[in-house]
Structures are given as C-alpha cells and as structure tokens.
Design a protein around this motif. Sequence first.
Motif, PDB file in Angstrom:
ATOM      1  N   ARG A 112       0.893  -1.171  -0.045  1.00 29.61           N
ATOM      2  CA  ARG A 112       0.027  -0.006   0.168  1.00 29.61           C
ATOM      3  C   ARG A 112       0.632   1.271   0.033  1.00 29.61           C
ATOM      4  N   ALA A 113       2.023   1.346   0.552  1.00 26.84           N
ATOM      5  CA  ALA A 113       2.832   2.499   0.598  1.00 26.84           C
ATOM      6  C   ALA A 113       2.938   3.179  -0.699  1.00 26.84           C
ATOM      7  N   ARG A 114       2.912   4.514  -0.803  1.00 26.80           N
ATOM      8  CA  ARG A 114       3.126   5.100  -1.990  1.00 26.80           C
ATOM      9  C   ARG A 114       4.056   6.243  -2.030  1.00 26.80           C
ATOM     10  N   THR A 115       4.259   7.033  -0.878  1.00 26.80           N
ATOM     11  CA  THR A 115       5.265   7.991  -0.899  1.00 26.80           C
ATOM     12  C   THR A 115       6.497   7.401  -0.297  1.00 26.80           C
ATOM     13  N   PHE A 116       7.737   8.200  -0.741  1.00 27.61           N
ATOM     14  CA  PHE A 116       8.953   7.712  -0.276  1.00 27.61           C
ATOM     15  C   PHE A 116       9.041   7.192   1.156  1.00 27.61           C
ATOM     16  N   GLU A 117       8.429   8.099   2.074  1.00 26.14           N
ATOM     17  CA  GLU A 117       8.482   8.089   3.579  1.00 26.14           C
ATOM     18  C   GLU A 117       7.921   6.972   3.946  1.00 26.14           C
ATOM     19  N   GLY A 118       6.672   6.562   3.503  1.00 23.80           N
ATOM     20  CA  GLY A 118       6.099   5.577   3.471  1.00 23.80           C
ATOM     21  C   GLY A 118       6.694   4.250   3.167  1.00 23.80           C
ATOM     22  N   LYS A 119       7.371   4.273   2.192  1.00 26.86           N
ATOM     23  CA  LYS A 119       7.985   2.926   1.718  1.00 26.86           C
ATOM     24  C   LYS A 119       9.079   2.689   2.779  1.00 26.86           C
ATOM     25  N   LEU A 120       9.953   3.852   3.016  1.00 28.31           N
ATOM     26  CA  LEU A 120      11.074   3.676   3.938  1.00 28.31           C
ATOM     27  C   LEU A 120      10.639   2.910   5.256  1.00 28.31           C
ATOM     28  N   GLN A 121       9.329   3.490   5.815  1.00 27.65           N
ATOM     29  CA  GLN A 121       8.832   3.006   7.240  1.00 27.65           C
ATOM     30  C   GLN A 121       8.384   1.686   7.013  1.00 27.65           C
ATOM     31  N   VAL A 122       8.127   1.199   5.819  1.00 30.86           N
ATOM     32  CA  VAL A 122       7.526  -0.109   5.934  1.00 30.86           C
ATOM     33  C   VAL A 122       8.704  -0.961   5.767  1.00 30.86           C
ATOM     34  N   GLU A 123       9.973  -0.557   4.991  1.00 26.15           N
ATOM     35  CA  GLU A 123      10.944  -1.385   4.831  1.00 26.15           C
ATOM     36  C   GLU A 123      11.665  -1.471   6.340  1.00 26.15           C
ATOM     37  N   LEU A 124      11.598  -0.478   7.011  1.00 26.57           N
ATOM     38  CA  LEU A 124      12.296  -0.574   8.231  1.00 26.57           C
ATOM     39  C   LEU A 124      11.503  -1.503   9.043  1.00 26.57           C
ATOM     40  N   ALA A 125      10.222  -1.465   9.124  1.00 21.69           N
ATOM     41  CA  ALA A 125       9.513  -2.428  10.024  1.00 21.69           C
ATOM     42  C   ALA A 125       9.686  -3.775   9.343  1.00 21.69           C
ATOM     43  N   GLN A 126      10.051  -3.988   8.317  1.00 19.07           N
ATOM     44  CA  GLN A 126      10.193  -5.462   7.760  1.00 19.07           C
ATOM     45  C   GLN A 126      11.604  -6.001   8.120  1.00 19.07           C
ATOM     46  N   TYR A 127      12.511  -5.184   8.277  1.00 20.25           N
ATOM     47  CA  TYR A 127      13.887  -5.461   8.480  1.00 20.25           C
ATOM     48  C   TYR A 127      13.763  -5.840   9.885  1.00 20.25           C
ATOM     49  N   ARG A 128      13.057  -5.061  10.845  1.00 20.05           N
ATOM     50  CA  ARG A 128      13.074  -5.432  12.269  1.00 20.05           C
ATOM     51  C   ARG A 128      12.698  -6.660  12.555  1.00 20.05           C
ATOM     52  N   HIS A 129      11.493  -6.897  11.774  1.00 17.72           N
ATOM     53  CA  HIS A 129      10.594  -8.284  12.026  1.00 17.72           C
ATOM     54  C   HIS A 129      11.816  -9.179  11.469  1.00 17.72           C
ATOM     55  N   LEU A 130      12.109  -9.112  10.527  1.00 19.47           N
ATOM     56  CA  LEU A 130      12.949 -10.297   9.904  1.00 19.47           C
ATOM     57  C   LEU A 130      14.288 -10.546  10.932  1.00 19.47           C
ATOM     58  N   ALA A 131      14.751  -9.613  11.350  1.00 20.35           N
ATOM     59  CA  ALA A 131      15.894  -9.556  12.104  1.00 20.35           C
ATOM     60  C   ALA A 131      15.751 -10.663  13.273  1.00 20.35           C
ATOM     61  N   THR A 132      14.422 -11.069  13.675  1.00 18.18           N
ATOM     62  CA  THR A 132      14.266 -12.038  14.607  1.00 18.18           C
ATOM     63  C   THR A 132      14.247 -13.355  13.960  1.00 18.18           C
ATOM     64  N   ARG A 133      14.509 -13.309  12.651  1.00 21.64           N
ATOM     65  CA  ARG A 133      14.434 -14.793  11.984  1.00 21.64           C
ATOM     66  C   ARG A 133      15.533 -14.948  11.022  1.00 21.64           C
ATOM     67  N   LEU A 134      16.769 -14.675  11.788  1.00 27.93           N
ATOM     68  CA  LEU A 134      18.131 -14.755  11.023  1.00 27.93           C
ATOM     69  C   LEU A 134      18.729 -16.117  11.200  1.00 27.93           C
ATOM     70  N   VAL A 135      18.132 -17.230  10.913  1.00 27.85           N
ATOM     71  CA  VAL A 135      18.482 -18.365  11.032  1.00 27.85           C
ATOM     72  C   VAL A 135      18.385 -19.410   9.643  1.00 27.85           C
ATOM     73  N   ARG A 136      17.976 -18.390   8.717  1.00 28.97           N
ATOM     74  CA  ARG A 136      17.751 -19.301   7.229  1.00 28.97           C
ATOM     75  C   ARG A 136      18.860 -18.918   6.287  1.00 28.97           C
ATOM     76  N   GLY A 137      19.869 -18.264   6.610  1.00 28.72           N
ATOM     77  CA  GLY A 137      20.837 -17.867   5.786  1.00 28.72           C
ATOM     78  C   GLY A 137      20.375 -17.160   4.336  1.00 28.72           C
ATOM     79  N   TRP A 138      20.441 -15.903   4.736  1.00 27.40           N
ATOM     80  CA  TRP A 138      19.804 -14.886   3.756  1.00 27.40           C
ATOM     81  C   TRP A 138      20.808 -14.566   2.846  1.00 27.40           C
ATOM     82  N   THR A 139      21.289 -15.377   1.956  1.00 25.81           N
ATOM     83  CA  THR A 139      22.423 -15.030   0.781  1.00 25.81           C
ATOM     84  C   THR A 139      22.064 -14.016   0.015  1.00 25.81           C
ATOM     85  N   HIS A 140      20.640 -13.686  -0.185  1.00 25.51           N
ATOM     86  CA  HIS A 140      20.237 -12.463  -1.135  1.00 25.51           C
ATOM     87  C   HIS A 140      20.541 -11.216  -0.318  1.00 25.51           C
ATOM     88  N   LEU A 141      20.564 -11.137   0.895  1.00 24.64           N
ATOM     89  CA  LEU A 141      21.073  -9.888   1.405  1.00 24.64           C
ATOM     90  C   LEU A 141      22.414  -9.411   1.074  1.00 24.64           C
TER      91      LEU A 141
END
Length: 413
Positions: free
Chosen positions: A103-132
């Motif tokens: 849903r995010a449309r503006t630059f700030e909105g996209k940044l905020q969503v991306e930050l939330a996703q990384y904070r959530h995914l940081a708790t799941r760092l056992v899968r070997g994220w080679t794409h990062l």
Amino acid sequence: MGRYHGDQALDIESVRAEFIELAESADAEVIEFITGKRDKPESKYFIGSGRAEEIAERVAALEIDLVLVNHPLSPTQERNLEALVCCRVLDRTGLILDIFAKRARTFEGKLQVELAQYRHLATRLVRGWTHLERQKGGIGLRGPGETQLETDRRLVTDKIRRLESRLKRLAQQRQEGRKTRLKADLPTVALVGYTNAGKSTFFNKLAGADAYVADQLFATLDPTLRRVDLATDQPAVLADTVGFVSDLPHELVAAFRATLEEAREAEILLHVIDSHDPERRARISEVMAVLEQIDAHEIRQIEVYNKIDLTGEPARIEYDEDDRLSRAWVSAATGEGMEALREALADDIRGKSVSITLLLGPTAGKLRARLFELGIVQSENYDEQGRAHVDVKMSKPEYSRLSREFGLAKYLA
C-alpha cells in the motif's frame, strides 16, 4: 478464538471476517479457514500438535502453498510449522507487513515499511539470507572466520541503521513544518480510527481534497495534510493518518512513529468510527490501545460516528457537560451532518482563548523565547528579584500544547 481488550471482545465471526479481508488485501486466495481453541499457546507449533497435523494434511490434499496464522508466531514456531506443512507459513505480523509494503506510496511511507520489515526479519536470522549479501557485493565482505549467520545479522543491522537515519532526517523536516504551523497559529486536527472506518472519505469531504479512497484495509498509509477553512475566520490543518487494526505489530507502530506524531502533536483528535460496525466498541478499544502506545491517549478526542447512511441514525452534534463538542453523527459518503460538524468544530476552536500571567525566572529562558516566537505576549515587566511577569493571550489548543511541553501551571503568577 476472540481477542480480548479490556471488557471488549471480538467474536469468532468478526475475527474470521477481518482475517479473510487481511488475506485478500495481500492478494491471497482463501481456500480453507481452520479454527482452534487452547488455554495457552503450545511452544512448538503455537497450536496443538493434532491440529497442526490436520493442517498439514489439508495443505497436501488441497495443494496449498501458503499458510496464514492469525496470531504472532515466534521464529521457532514459524520454522516448525513450515517443516511440518512443507510450505511457507506467515503469521499475522508478517501478513500486515506485506499489506503495508503493497500500500505504501510515498518515499517516506516505503522507508517506514521497509524498516518495519527488517526489524521483524531480524528475529528470523537463521535461514541464511544469501540474497542480503548480494545487495552489498558479497566478495570481500565476510571477515575471517565469520559465519553466514553473523554476516547476515551484520548486513541487516547496517540496513536498519541506514533506514533509521534517513527517516530521522524526514522526521526533522516534518518537525520544521509543525513549527511553521505553530508560528501561523494553525491548530492541527488529526483523524484517527480503525482501518476502513471511512477516514479518507471523511478527510476528502471536510478538506475538499482527493486523498486515495478504497473499500479495503489500510487504503491510507501515508500521512496527508491539508489546510482547511472551517469557517471564514477559522483555518486549521487537517491530518489523515494510517488506520489501526487489532494487534497492530509493534514493528509497525515503531516504524510509523514519525508519521503518527501528527496525531501525537495535534490539538484535537477526530476519532472516526464506523457506526455500522457491530464490533465498534471493540474497535474503539483497539484504537485507544495504539494511541496509548504513541503517547497520544491524553489528547482531547471528538468521536465521529460515520456511515449513518447505513444505519438510519439522524445526523446530530453532542456536547459534554462543559459545553464542549464531544460527538457527531455524520455520513462522509453522502455529506449528511458534515457541514454541521464543520461549524461546530470551528466554534470549538475559535471561541476559546486563554489570558494568563506567567512568572518566569532565569531558568525559564526557553519558555520565554517560545512565547515571543509565537507572538502571544501582550506585555512583560520585571520585579525586584529580576523575574519576568509575562501577560500572554493564546488559543485553547495553544495553551494545551504549551502545557504539555512546559507545564505552564507551575509558572502561573
């Protein structure tokens, strides 16, 4: 299972309907809905092992490629379920994050969503994220003896830090905008409410704007601000904010904190409520819970019961025992009651000013500077002790704002 907040509970049908709407908002096709009831979550799967086996059988039989769970899962529970059902598993937090990303449309909105996703995914760092690793080049990045998990963790931490830095700069720009509004003596009225309560339609009707409107969850993510002339002599700034939902992920509340400051710094909150929703009391409790998280629960609220065109309720305005505007019944879709609310809101803001004398000592320099910056000082005199007796006149919203910031009561002469 219903969700409980205070004395309000969402029944199973309401929970089911909202979760299906969440899934469809993420473009998922709902094949089957399975419920369960436990006194407390099971540590391995969150649900019982028997119900987990049943889900695995249904996934295999129906060739399902995604299982959505209407509760937050621990990383271990998510991994265990994925291993059992042999397909991707996404919990409520991950699902809402996915919708926000869409849903995010503006630059700030996209940044905020991306930050939330990384904070959530940081708790799941056992899968070997080679794409990062590929995002930052890969070769030469890993230190001697560093494991893939350590590399991934460092990459994610660096990414979070960069996103936080960029959002901090945007927040500072937003703060400058608020200072400009303060100098112009423009009160801010922020819209809050449960998602899909009709806030954006209400915003457009009141502001004469064209904010994005859709009959879907989280249609509005990015803050929209408009100057509104409530009456010929009473301008204001109207702010639309992201809709709330039950169990809104903490990652999102934290990431959207800068945006939600428009609500936290407002003089008045218009709490838009879907009057046609049978679960509206529970929805109100959900909104209050989020407002408390962002320290906005003590700001004055006016309840606006929207969608009266669906209920047959008459349009009306209600006042409290202090003769202050407290509730309104309107239809943003048809416009019924909107003009009466506009006039009542203008009267409420315009009709109340505060004249006081403040006694300021040498340590109150910051407050004194702010009073002159706002242009609300009527006169200033000094006594024999060198204290300033400052006569000020300001609007009631301005008084409330300065009281929150400086605690004016302790300076009253």
